[in-house]
Design a protein around this motif. Structure first.
Motif, PDB file in Angstrom:
ATOM      1  N   SER A  14       0.691  -1.408  -0.190  1.00 17.21           N
ATOM      2  CA  SER A  14      -0.008   0.249  -0.232  1.00 17.21           C
ATOM      3  C   SER A  14       0.957   1.183  -0.303  1.00 17.21           C
ATOM      4  CB  SER A  14      -0.649   0.426   1.155  1.00 17.21           C
ATOM      5  OG  SER A  14      -1.433   1.460   0.681  1.00 17.21           O
ATOM      6  N   LEU A  15       0.039   2.270  -0.548  1.00 16.02           N
ATOM      7  CA  LEU A  15       0.882   3.480  -0.290  1.00 16.02           C
ATOM      8  C   LEU A  15       0.259   4.224   0.626  1.00 16.02           C
ATOM      9  CD1 LEU A  15       1.539   3.432  -4.228  1.00 16.02           C
ATOM     10  CD2 LEU A  15       3.201   3.236  -2.699  1.00 16.02           C
ATOM     11  N   HIS A  16       1.816   5.662   0.985  1.00 14.37           N
ATOM     12  CA  HIS A  16       0.300   6.388   1.960  1.00 14.37           C
ATOM     13  C   HIS A  16       1.174   7.939   1.885  1.00 14.37           C
ATOM     14  CE1 HIS A  16      -0.825   3.011   4.993  1.00 14.37           C
ATOM     15  NE2 HIS A  16       0.204   2.489   4.998  1.00 14.37           N
ATOM     16  N   GLU A  23       6.065  13.670   1.870  1.00 15.71           N
ATOM     17  CA  GLU A  23       7.407  12.700   1.423  1.00 15.71           C
ATOM     18  C   GLU A  23       5.687  11.235   1.093  1.00 15.71           C
ATOM     19  OE1 GLU A  23       8.977  12.276   5.078  1.00 15.71           O
ATOM     20  OE2 GLU A  23      10.790  12.486   3.604  1.00 15.71           O
ATOM     21  N   ILE A  24       5.792  10.007   0.246  1.00 19.57           N
ATOM     22  CA  ILE A  24       5.408   9.182  -0.272  1.00 19.57           C
ATOM     23  C   ILE A  24       6.071   7.176   0.975  1.00 19.57           C
ATOM     24  CG2 ILE A  24       4.425   7.163  -1.983  1.00 19.57           C
ATOM     25  CD1 ILE A  24       3.727  10.526  -1.499  1.00 19.57           C
ATOM     26  N   ILE A  25       4.651   7.407   1.448  1.00 18.58           N
ATOM     27  CA  ILE A  25       5.746   5.763   1.903  1.00 18.58           C
ATOM     28  C   ILE A  25       4.981   4.563   1.651  1.00 18.58           C
ATOM     29  CG2 ILE A  25       5.284   4.710   5.098  1.00 18.58           C
ATOM     30  CD1 ILE A  25       4.384   7.805   4.936  1.00 18.58           C
ATOM     31  N   VAL A  26       5.974   3.311   1.769  1.00 12.70           N
ATOM     32  CA  VAL A  26       5.591   2.761   0.956  1.00 12.70           C
ATOM     33  C   VAL A  26       5.124   1.166   2.156  1.00 12.70           C
ATOM     34  CG1 VAL A  26       5.416   0.870  -0.769  1.00 12.70           C
ATOM     35  CG2 VAL A  26       6.604   3.298  -1.240  1.00 12.70           C
ATOM     36  N   HIS A  27       4.370   0.443   1.790  1.00 15.77           N
ATOM     37  CA  HIS A  27       4.354  -0.751   2.881  1.00 15.77           C
ATOM     38  C   HIS A  27       3.797  -2.557   1.738  1.00 15.77           C
ATOM     39  CE1 HIS A  27       0.804  -0.987   4.208  1.00 15.77           C
ATOM     40  NE2 HIS A  27       0.695  -2.154   4.495  1.00 15.77           N
ATOM     41  N   GLY A  28       5.006  -3.142   1.933  1.00 12.20           N
ATOM     42  CA  GLY A  28       4.453  -4.459   1.402  1.00 12.20           C
ATOM     43  C   GLY A  28       5.158  -5.309   1.554  1.00 12.20           C
ATOM     44  N   VAL A  52       6.646  -3.767  -5.261  1.00  7.81           N
ATOM     45  CA  VAL A  52       5.656  -2.751  -4.916  1.00  7.81           C
ATOM     46  C   VAL A  52       5.343  -3.252  -6.671  1.00  7.81           C
ATOM     47  CG1 VAL A  52       4.296  -0.793  -5.034  1.00  7.81           C
ATOM     48  CG2 VAL A  52       5.823  -1.253  -3.941  1.00  7.81           C
ATOM     49  N   PRO A  53       3.858  -3.750  -6.655  1.00  5.32           N
ATOM     50  CA  PRO A  53       3.336  -3.733  -8.650  1.00  5.32           C
ATOM     51  C   PRO A  53       3.483  -2.306  -9.071  1.00  5.32           C
ATOM     52  CG  PRO A  53       1.829  -4.417  -7.238  1.00  5.32           C
ATOM     53  CD  PRO A  53       2.788  -4.043  -6.215  1.00  5.32           C
ATOM     54  N   ARG A  54       3.519  -2.508 -10.426  1.00  2.00           N
ATOM     55  CA  ARG A  54       3.845  -1.533 -11.086  1.00  2.00           C
ATOM     56  C   ARG A  54       1.951  -0.422 -11.265  1.00  2.00           C
ATOM     57  NH1 ARG A  54       7.105   0.893 -14.991  1.00  2.00           N
ATOM     58  NH2 ARG A  54       8.117  -1.180 -14.659  1.00  2.00           N
ATOM     59  N   GLU A  55       1.062  -1.048 -11.290  1.00  2.00           N
ATOM     60  CA  GLU A  55      -0.209  -0.733 -11.388  1.00  2.00           C
ATOM     61  C   GLU A  55      -0.523   0.097 -10.321  1.00  2.00           C
ATOM     62  OE1 GLU A  55      -0.896  -4.697 -10.992  1.00  2.00           O
ATOM     63  OE2 GLU A  55       0.935  -3.589 -11.605  1.00  2.00           O
ATOM     64  N   LEU A  56       0.166  -0.286  -9.142  1.00  2.00           N
ATOM     65  CA  LEU A  56       0.105   0.246  -7.964  1.00  2.00           C
ATOM     66  C   LEU A  56       0.193   1.821  -7.664  1.00  2.00           C
ATOM     67  CD1 LEU A  56      -1.378   0.411  -4.858  1.00  2.00           C
ATOM     68  CD2 LEU A  56       1.037  -0.676  -4.755  1.00  2.00           C
ATOM     69  N   LEU A  57       1.697   2.329  -8.727  1.00  2.00           N
ATOM     70  CA  LEU A  57       2.256   3.372  -8.436  1.00  2.00           C
ATOM     71  C   LEU A  57       1.237   4.075  -9.404  1.00  2.00           C
ATOM     72  CD1 LEU A  57       5.904   2.350  -8.189  1.00  2.00           C
ATOM     73  CD2 LEU A  57       4.772   3.371  -6.411  1.00  2.00           C
TER      74      LEU A  57
END
Length: 245
Positions: A14-16, A23-28, A52-57
């Motif tokens: 997920s992205l936050h 700032e962008i925070i990624v957890h996965g 991180v899947p490309r489509e998520l970004l």
């Protein structure tokens, strides 16, 4: 750190977004295969690689809500039709186009129900040269029920478009609403950039906005796919309209 808001999904990854720092925070899930980790460059001690899947970004990464529009002039817009490599596709969603109503062909159509079309004007020559190279030029025209005078005029105009090698289809507005299609006009070139046509309250074209952001281009491409799938060829649509008159 300020409050982070979930912008993707509540699952993982997920992205936050940090609302204070932007700032962008990624957890996965971490990249755990040692042979894959060994191939990464600039991974420092204590850092962890996250998958991180490309489509998520593309679909969910936070974007600037105040993105400045890039407005192009009509010469630059026209040049897009000369320089596209593969496909040019348009959605036409308006009930009238004021510029049509100033033409001699519109006067002819209003008087007799048909117009004498010029197949050799500069636009025709340009489009014909592109389609003769195997490039695709296509449109879907959203049409009311009953069609407006301007939409009937464009139904007659479709025979000229078809003679140039364009693919022309029509979609009833009730179906476009059911599909959730936007009520706006745009061109997509090579599934890479979008030219959004901006009209004023008098149905005059006032600006062309060039869009290259991947997420927005993908959204317009999804609209294209749905509209083209559900629309019908203009010949069939014209027959249906004439059959109800």
């Amino acid at each position: 750190m300020g409050t982070a808001t979930v912008r993707a999904c509540t699952g993982c990854p997920s992205l936050h977004e940090d609302l204070d720092s932007r700032e962008i925070i990624v957890h996965g899930p971490p990249l755990s295969a040692l042979e894959d980790v060994a191939q990464l460059q600039h991974l420092s001690t204590g850092e962890v690689a996250v998958v991180v899947p490309r489509e998520l970004l593309v679909d969910y990464a936070p974007r600037d809500a105040t993105r400045a529009a890039r407005i192009i002039d009509l010469d630059e817009f026209e040049n897009l039709f000369r320089t596209f490599k593969y496909t040019a596709w348009r959605l036409e969603a308006r009930r009238r186009y004021a510029s049509d109503e100033t033409t001699d062909t519109y006067r002819q159509f209003m008087e007799s129900g048909s117009a004498q079309w010029d197949f050799d004007d500069p636009y025709c020559a340009m489009i014909r040269s592109q389609t003769e190279q195997g490039k695709r030029v296509e449109r879907v025209r959203i049409t009311d029920e009953p069609p407006t005078p301007g939409q009937l005029y464009l139904l007659d105009n479709a025979k000229r478009n078809a003679a140039l090698g364009e693919g022309i289809k029509n979609l009833r507005r009730v179906e476009a609403v059911r599909l959730g299609l936007p009520e706006e006009d745009f061109w997509i070139f090579d599934s890479r950039l979008v030219a959004r046509l901006i009209f004023d309250s008098d149905d005059q074209l006032v600006d062309v906005e060039l869009i290259t952001g991947p997420a927005e281009v993908v959204c317009c491409s999804l609209v294209r796919d749905a509209a083209w799938h559900h629309a019908v060829p203009h010949e069939m649509f014209t027959s249906e309209v004439n059959g109800h008159n």
